[in-house]
Design a protein around this motif. Structure first.
Motif, mmCIF file in Angstrom:
data_model
loop_
_atom_site.group_PDB
_atom_site.id
_atom_site.type_symbol
_atom_site.label_atom_id
_atom_site.label_comp_id
_atom_site.label_asym_id
_atom_site.label_seq_id
_atom_site.Cartn_x
_atom_site.Cartn_y
_atom_site.Cartn_z
ATOM 1 N N ILE A 114 0.853 -1.184 0.000
ATOM 2 C CA ILE A 114 0.000 0.000 0.000
ATOM 3 C C ILE A 114 0.885 1.229 0.000
ATOM 4 O O ILE A 114 1.804 1.347 0.812
ATOM 5 C CB ILE A 114 -0.919 0.010 1.233
ATOM 6 N N ALA A 115 0.637 2.136 -0.923
ATOM 7 C CA ALA A 115 1.496 3.320 -1.043
ATOM 8 C C ALA A 115 0.682 4.493 -1.545
ATOM 9 O O ALA A 115 -0.420 4.338 -2.080
ATOM 10 C CB ALA A 115 2.660 3.043 -1.990
ATOM 11 N N MET A 116 1.256 5.701 -1.362
ATOM 12 C CA MET A 116 0.694 6.910 -1.934
ATOM 13 C C MET A 116 1.800 7.622 -2.696
ATOM 14 O O MET A 116 2.923 7.751 -2.189
ATOM 15 C CB MET A 116 0.107 7.834 -0.864
ATOM 16 N N VAL A 117 1.482 8.051 -3.915
ATOM 17 C CA VAL A 117 2.452 8.750 -4.753
ATOM 18 C C VAL A 117 1.844 10.063 -5.220
ATOM 19 O O VAL A 117 0.620 10.250 -5.185
ATOM 20 C CB VAL A 117 2.876 7.891 -5.973
ATOM 21 N N ASP A 118 2.711 10.992 -5.640
ATOM 22 C CA ASP A 118 2.192 12.231 -6.219
ATOM 23 C C ASP A 118 1.902 12.017 -7.696
ATOM 24 O O ASP A 118 2.083 10.908 -8.217
ATOM 25 C CB ASP A 118 3.172 13.389 -5.996
ATOM 26 N N HIS A 119 1.432 13.074 -8.381
ATOM 27 C CA HIS A 119 1.024 12.892 -9.783
ATOM 28 C C HIS A 119 2.210 12.629 -10.700
ATOM 29 O O HIS A 119 2.031 12.232 -11.847
ATOM 30 C CB HIS A 119 0.231 14.099 -10.268
ATOM 31 N N ASP A 120 3.453 12.841 -10.170
ATOM 32 C CA ASP A 120 4.647 12.519 -10.949
ATOM 33 C C ASP A 120 5.209 11.150 -10.581
ATOM 34 O O ASP A 120 6.343 10.828 -10.943
ATOM 35 C CB ASP A 120 5.719 13.590 -10.736
ATOM 36 N N SER A 121 4.453 10.369 -9.811
ATOM 37 C CA SER A 121 4.819 9.013 -9.390
ATOM 38 C C SER A 121 5.955 8.990 -8.373
ATOM 39 O O SER A 121 6.651 7.985 -8.235
ATOM 40 C CB SER A 121 5.190 8.136 -10.603
ATOM 41 N N ASP B 237 11.203 7.928 -7.692
ATOM 42 C CA ASP B 237 10.279 7.368 -8.672
ATOM 43 C C ASP B 237 9.777 6.011 -8.191
ATOM 44 O O ASP B 237 10.559 5.094 -7.935
ATOM 45 C CB ASP B 237 10.983 7.219 -10.021
ATOM 46 N N ALA B 238 8.474 5.887 -8.035
ATOM 47 C CA ALA B 238 7.887 4.654 -7.514
ATOM 48 C C ALA B 238 8.071 3.476 -8.454
ATOM 49 O O ALA B 238 7.992 2.321 -8.022
ATOM 50 C CB ALA B 238 6.401 4.866 -7.240
ATOM 51 N N PHE B 239 8.354 3.750 -9.732
ATOM 52 C CA PHE B 239 8.435 2.673 -10.716
ATOM 53 C C PHE B 239 9.841 2.510 -11.274
ATOM 54 O O PHE B 239 10.021 1.963 -12.357
ATOM 55 C CB PHE B 239 7.428 2.931 -11.840
ATOM 56 N N ARG B 240 10.840 2.959 -10.518
ATOM 57 C CA ARG B 240 12.219 2.820 -10.981
ATOM 58 C C ARG B 240 12.659 1.359 -11.028
ATOM 59 O O ARG B 240 13.577 0.999 -11.761
ATOM 60 C CB ARG B 240 13.170 3.626 -10.089
ATOM 61 N N ARG B 241 12.013 0.490 -10.216
ATOM 62 C CA ARG B 241 12.351 -0.937 -10.199
ATOM 63 C C ARG B 241 11.347 -1.763 -10.995
ATOM 64 O O ARG B 241 11.400 -2.984 -10.977
ATOM 65 C CB ARG B 241 12.388 -1.440 -8.760
ATOM 66 N N ALA B 242 10.437 -1.075 -11.688
ATOM 67 C CA ALA B 242 9.456 -1.802 -12.492
ATOM 68 C C ALA B 242 10.069 -2.229 -13.818
ATOM 69 O O ALA B 242 11.059 -1.646 -14.290
ATOM 70 C CB ALA B 242 8.225 -0.931 -12.741
ATOM 71 N N HIS B 243 9.487 -3.249 -14.427
ATOM 72 C CA HIS B 243 9.923 -3.689 -15.754
ATOM 73 C C HIS B 243 9.742 -2.526 -16.728
ATOM 74 O O HIS B 243 8.719 -1.823 -16.678
ATOM 75 C CB HIS B 243 9.084 -4.890 -16.194
ATOM 76 N N PRO B 244 10.718 -2.277 -17.595
ATOM 77 C CA PRO B 244 10.617 -1.133 -18.525
ATOM 78 C C PRO B 244 9.313 -1.093 -19.315
ATOM 79 O O PRO B 244 8.780 -0.008 -19.578
ATOM 80 C CB PRO B 244 11.828 -1.325 -19.442
ATOM 81 N N ASP B 245 8.802 -2.271 -19.683
ATOM 82 C CA ASP B 245 7.550 -2.290 -20.453
ATOM 83 C C ASP B 245 6.347 -1.866 -19.615
ATOM 84 O O ASP B 245 5.330 -1.430 -20.157
ATOM 85 C CB ASP B 245 7.301 -3.700 -21.006
ATOM 86 N N ASP B 246 6.465 -1.988 -18.264
ATOM 87 C CA ASP B 246 5.342 -1.661 -17.388
ATOM 88 C C ASP B 246 5.474 -0.281 -16.749
ATOM 89 O O ASP B 246 4.470 0.319 -16.353
ATOM 90 C CB ASP B 246 5.222 -2.699 -16.272
ATOM 91 N N ALA B 247 6.706 0.224 -16.611
ATOM 92 C CA ALA B 247 6.954 1.455 -15.861
ATOM 93 C C ALA B 247 6.221 2.657 -16.466
ATOM 94 O O ALA B 247 5.504 3.376 -15.760
ATOM 95 C CB ALA B 247 8.449 1.733 -15.770
ATOM 96 N N GLU B 248 6.396 2.881 -17.766
ATOM 97 C CA GLU B 248 5.770 4.041 -18.390
ATOM 98 C C GLU B 248 4.252 3.920 -18.383
ATOM 99 O O GLU B 248 3.533 4.902 -18.177
ATOM 100 C CB GLU B 248 6.282 4.214 -19.817
ATOM 101 N N GLN B 249 3.762 2.704 -18.590
ATOM 102 C CA GLN B 249 2.323 2.476 -18.537
ATOM 103 C C GLN B 249 1.775 2.813 -17.149
ATOM 104 O O GLN B 249 0.701 3.408 -17.023
ATOM 105 C CB GLN B 249 2.014 1.013 -18.872
ATOM 106 N N ARG C 289 3.131 4.980 -14.958
ATOM 107 C CA ARG C 289 3.196 6.433 -14.755
ATOM 108 C C ARG C 289 2.020 7.122 -15.440
ATOM 109 O O ARG C 289 1.434 8.060 -14.893
ATOM 110 C CB ARG C 289 4.521 6.970 -15.289
ATOM 111 N N VAL C 290 1.680 6.662 -16.626
ATOM 112 C CA VAL C 290 0.535 7.229 -17.350
ATOM 113 C C VAL C 290 -0.749 6.975 -16.572
ATOM 114 O O VAL C 290 -1.617 7.854 -16.458
ATOM 115 C CB VAL C 290 0.443 6.640 -18.770
ATOM 116 N N ALA C 291 -0.897 5.768 -16.006
ATOM 117 C CA ALA C 291 -2.094 5.431 -15.227
ATOM 118 C C ALA C 291 -2.225 6.328 -14.005
ATOM 119 O O ALA C 291 -3.323 6.769 -13.657
ATOM 120 C CB ALA C 291 -2.046 3.960 -14.807
#
Length: 433
Positions: A193-200, A223-235, A237-239
């Motif tokens: 469970i986490a909270m992020v700002d609009h810039d992730s 960046d909350a998605f710095r450890r995410a798979h590259p194919d999933d990270a940008e998706q 951030r957009v979400a």
């Protein structure tokens, strides 16, 4: 609709207090032999006025703000009355003191100062219009009424303040307990469970994140998605950006590389927070589905292997209901899947074997977990063929996971294939596994 609670509370207090003032000041005017004009003004001020200012506040777009402004109007008018009566000591103390007290409670020290200025302005206005007089003395009856009125007014206002303070304290205690419950849920939940700002960037992470990511990856603002798979990270951030803008929740699949370098798969729910301590924040709730995905892959592999086998396979529940069959079964028997799924296995038996034969077969399965032998069978088109068949039972595992401690039977797996044709009664042999 805007809240009118303050207006309603002050209406009750003002109406009662002003009615009492009407009596006390009326006695004073009666003793002074005042004329009809004074009595008309007295009735307008202390009997009609409370209702007029109440409806002014209630009908205002901002009732509470309008009611606080009414307090300044009270002070100005009561200041004028004090001057008009000649500043009688006890009456002036009662009406101006009550106005200042009420303003101090609702608007603080600054409000009380402004109320004093309004009262002074009211007194000056009356002096300019009607002239100044100074008659501080009041009769014993009027003085008694003023002392009694001041005591009652302070007591009532103190009770109202006490009651409101208790309500605020109870509300704060409820909020504190609610926050404590949510904190315990967040800190003990297996989900991330986490909270992020609009810039992730991270705003908050639950303790469960520490089992997945290193401290450096969880620092505020990172960046909350710095450890995410590259194919999933940008998706992802957009979400987050879309959820922050639209306020609509979203779900996405997310792969994270954990602190041990392993790829973990999560189902993540993205939900924007409206208001609260972090306006514009977005909550992420991630459920680990790595094992589920692995199980699904194993099931797909098993299903593929089952479908590719050349032997016919039929799997039933413990009650004999057919749960699945493979392609080879359909080719050998002539029945389609839709025709047999959900049917009882007994419905596919034929009269080529006696009921006692099947009783003995399943008795052997119950005893040893396995039976095999040759039997005669009949296809859907009526042709007879000889088959080799094996039947195995599947039992649920006990906590000890030992064969001897195996639990109840949950399924039967039947494998068979055609072995040729012949005449006469079927021959079979039960062989242990």
């Amino acid at each position: 609709m805007a809240s009118t609670k303050l207006a309603r509370i002050n209406y009750a207090v003002r109406t009662g207090a002003f009615a009492y003032c009407f009596v006390a000041i009326g006695v004073h005017l009666l003793e002074r032999g005042a004329g009809w004009a004074a009595w008309t003004l007295l009735a307008a001020q202390f009997l009609a006025y409370p209702h007029v200012v109440y409806w002014r506040a209630v009908l205002s777009p901002r009732p509470n703000h309008a009611e606080r402004d009414n307090l300044y109007l009270d002070s100005a008018l009561l200041g004028a009355w004090a001057a008009g009566l000649g500043f009688p000591l006890w009456i002036s103390y009662d009406i101006i003191g009550a106005a200042l007290l009420n303003t101090a409670i609702n608007r603080g020290a600054t409000g009380m100062l402004w109320a004093a200025l309004c009262a002074a302005a009211g007194a000056v206005f009356w002096g300019l219009v009607g002239g100044f007089t100074y008659l501080p003395q009041t009769s014993e009856l009027v003085t008694l009424l003023c002392v009694l009125g001041a005591t009652i007014y302070v007591s009532v206002v103190s009770f109202v303040v006490f009651y409101q303070t208790r309500q605020i304290a109870a509300a704060r205690d409820t909020v504190r307990k609610s926050e404590e419950r949510y904190r315990l849920i967040a800190e003990n939940a297996a989900d991330l469970i986490a909270m992020v700002d609009h810039d992730s960037g991270w705003l908050y992470t639950s303790p469960s994140y520490a089992h997945v990511l290193a401290d450096a990856d969880l620092a505020p603002g990172v960046d909350a998605f710095r450890r995410a798979h590259p194919d999933d990270a940008e998706q992802a951030r957009v979400a987050v950006r879309r959820a922050a803008i639209s306020g609509k929740p979203r779900d996405l699949a997310l792969r994270l590389v954990d602190r041990e370098g392993r790829m973990r798969q999560y189902k993540t729910h993205v939900h924007a927070v409206a208001g609260g301590p972090s306006p514009g924040g977005v909550v992420l709730v991630s459920h680990d589905v790595t094992d589920l995905r692995a199980s699904e892959e194993r099931l797909l592999l098993a299903a593929s292997a089952l479908e590719g086998m050349t032997e016919a396979i039929m799997i039933t529940g413990a009650d004999g209901t057919i749960l699945t069959v493979n392609k080879a079964f359909c080719e050998l028997t002539g029945y389609t899947r839709d025709e047999v799924l959900g049917q009882a296995e007994k419905s596919l038996r034929n009269a080529l074997q006696s009921p006692a034969f099947y009783d003995e077969m399943f008795a052997a399965v119950h005893a040893s977990g396995y039976w095999s032998g040759t039997t005669w069978s009949r296809r859907k088109n009526g042709s007879v063929y000889r088959e080799w068949r094996s039947v195995r039972s599947v039992r649920e595992l006990s906590a000890e996971r030992e064969p001897k401690a195996a639990g109840r039977i949950t399924h039967y797996v039947m494998l068979f294939y055609e072995v040729g044709s012949g005449q006469g009664r079927p021959e079979h042999a039960a062989r242990p596994a």
